[in-house]
Scaffold this active site. Structure first.
Site, mmCIF file in Angstrom:
data_model
loop_
_atom_site.group_PDB
_atom_site.id
_atom_site.type_symbol
_atom_site.label_atom_id
_atom_site.label_comp_id
_atom_site.label_asym_id
_atom_site.label_seq_id
_atom_site.Cartn_x
_atom_site.Cartn_y
_atom_site.Cartn_z
ATOM 1 C CG HIS A 48 -2.058 0.932 1.119
ATOM 2 N ND1 HIS A 48 -3.272 0.523 0.623
ATOM 3 C CD2 HIS A 48 -2.187 2.243 1.400
ATOM 4 C CE1 HIS A 48 -4.102 1.548 0.610
ATOM 5 N NE2 HIS A 48 -3.473 2.607 1.075
ATOM 6 C CG ASP A 63 -10.432 3.836 5.387
ATOM 7 O OD1 ASP A 63 -9.938 4.910 5.777
ATOM 8 O OD2 ASP A 63 -10.153 3.328 4.293
ATOM 9 C CE LYS A 108 -7.393 1.811 2.728
ATOM 10 N NZ LYS A 108 -7.781 3.190 2.835
#
Ligand code: URA
Length: 434
Positions: free
Chosen positions: A82, A161, A187
């Site tokens: 990410h 989120d 996440k």
């Protein structure tokens, strides 16, 4: 509890309790707390921050706001990656081909563009037919059959989120270390992978402009991940100028395909190699960085990384002819040259301004509901440390509307700092935190 009291509490820089944070998230998700309340609270957080305990509580509350995906039926160590966001950041697209071709399961839940930064989901959706709204079963099946899957954040995965991310995007409340750490880690924790490599960007195009903030963000996320049983490594990377040359959805897909064919720009490839190396180490596929580097080079050189990307696009419903012949993706009606007004060496390219130019052209969203124009963007022709003469092309604008192209032109010219001093190419990898 009353939300207005909690907003005032944060405004006065007092710590919220675990119960209060859970209550806020529950009631935001069920619609009892309205966006205007949440916006005020987010702004108070931006001014006063969250403690480590509040950050962990917020992460867990957002993780637990939806499903936690069970990937245990997939064999091997499943890795995820990410980025904290940047301009021209197409690293994930290149990694899909590389990591998939090496045979490490790569499960990625991605976001859309946020603020001036682009999002992997938007980029992939510039390929006609490409589908990112996979069900959990499709997500798992794709990883089992071709090693890679990318899905947009479903409404079942960390929905708190998802809702907050969209609100932060349009309320100037993105750039807070605790909000970014909890957003990303909620996440990652819900996604069910075994290990995660985080690309934490720093510089003018990142949410963290200062290196010390990027390092603090990295430490926070690595601590959250490792303390909750997920192997987490952060690579702090330079985002002081756009990464690579292309900025804009379809243009970035085209550059990622070039990179998979072995023709990626040096700065992009340095970041790609480093993140991929740590993904292979985290997945226990290779014992050291040198071995990882060799493996990555081999799948690019023998074409298997490119072929894996094609397979991935087809598996997710995309028309791969647009990838094989990526010129067909680039169909803006106006291409304008931006010419240098000075001679010398490029000292700086303010990546935020280039990201804003892409937004102006229609490549990102100003409002939650905005539609993206996938074909627009900027191709940088002169990077930091390059020499340039007056009148030479420093960038190309791809647009579909003359007035927007004009506004983007001004933004790009003002992003460039050129003078006579010769300088070195910037270091791309700033720190590794594990
Ligand atoms: N990426 C995320 O997922 N969340 C943020 O807040 C910033 C970047």
């Amino acid at each position: 509890m009353r939300i207005s009291h909690l907003i005032i509490k944060k405004k006065l820089n007092k710590e919220l309790t675990t119960e209060e944070i859970n209550w806020i998230i529950d009631n935001y998700i069920n619609g009892k707390i309205r966006d205007y309340h949440m916006s005020a609270l987010l702004m108070a957080v931006c001014f006063n921050g969250l403690s480590d305990r509040e950050t962990v509580d917020l992460t867990l509350a957002m993780r637990d706001s939806g499903d936690i995906i069970d990937l245990s039926s997939i064999e091997g160590t499943i890795v995820d990656k990410h980025s904290s966001g940047g301009v021209g950041d197409k690293v994930s697209l290149v990694l899909i081909g590389i990591i998939g071709a090496i045979g490490v399961p790569f499960a990625k839940m991605s976001g859309r563009g946020l603020g001036h930064t682009g999002g992997t989901i938007d980029k992939l959706e510039s390929i006609p037919g490409f589908k990112t709204n996979l069900t959990v079963d499709e997500f798992i099946d794709n990883i089992k059959s071709i090693n890679v899957a990318i899905a947009g954040q479903t409404s079942d995965l960390a929905p708190a989120d998802k809702k907050l991310y969209a609100l932060r995007d349009v309320t100037g409340t993105v750039d807070n270390i605790s909000l970014i750490a909890s957003s990303i880690m909620s996440k990652k924790l819900a996604c069910g992978c075994d290990a995660v490599v985080l690309d934490v960007t720093t510089g003018s195009g990142a949410f963290m402009n200062r290196t010390e903030d990027a390092i603090e963000l990295s430490k926070k996320m690595v601590n959250i991940g490792n303390s909750l049983g997920k192997k987490t490594i952060a690579v702090v990377t330079n985002m002081d100028e756009p990464l690579g040359n292309a900025v804009g959805n379809a243009l970035e897909v085209a550059e990622a395909v070039q990179a998979l064919k072995g023709y990626g720009p040096d700065d992009l490839m340095e970041v790609v190699y480093t993140i991929a190396e740590y993904m292979l180490i985290a997945a226990k596929k290779t014992k050291d960085i040198d071995e990882a580097k060799e493996l990555i080079k081999s799948v690019i050189d023998n074409g298997s990384a490119y072929n894996k990307f094609i397979e991935f696009v087809e598996k997710q419903g995309g028309d791969s002819s647009y990838v094989r012949n990526y010129d067909s993706l680039i169909n803006a009606s106006i291409i304008r040259e931006v010419k240098s007004e000075k001679s010398g060496y490029v000292q700086k390219i303010n990546a935020l301004k280039i990201g804003n130019a892409s937004l102006i052209l229609g490549g990102g969203r100003e409002e939650i509901e905005d539609e993206i124009d996938y074909s627009v963007g900027i191709v940088i022709n002169k990077k930091v440390a390059d020499s340039v003469k007056t009148g030479q092309v420093i960038a190309y604008i791809y647009g579909n509307d003359e007035s927007k192209v004009e506004a983007a032109y001004k933004e790009i010219i003002s992003a460039y700092e050129i003078d006579g001093k010769k300088i070195n190419k910037p270091e791309m990898i700033i720190d590794i935190i594990e």
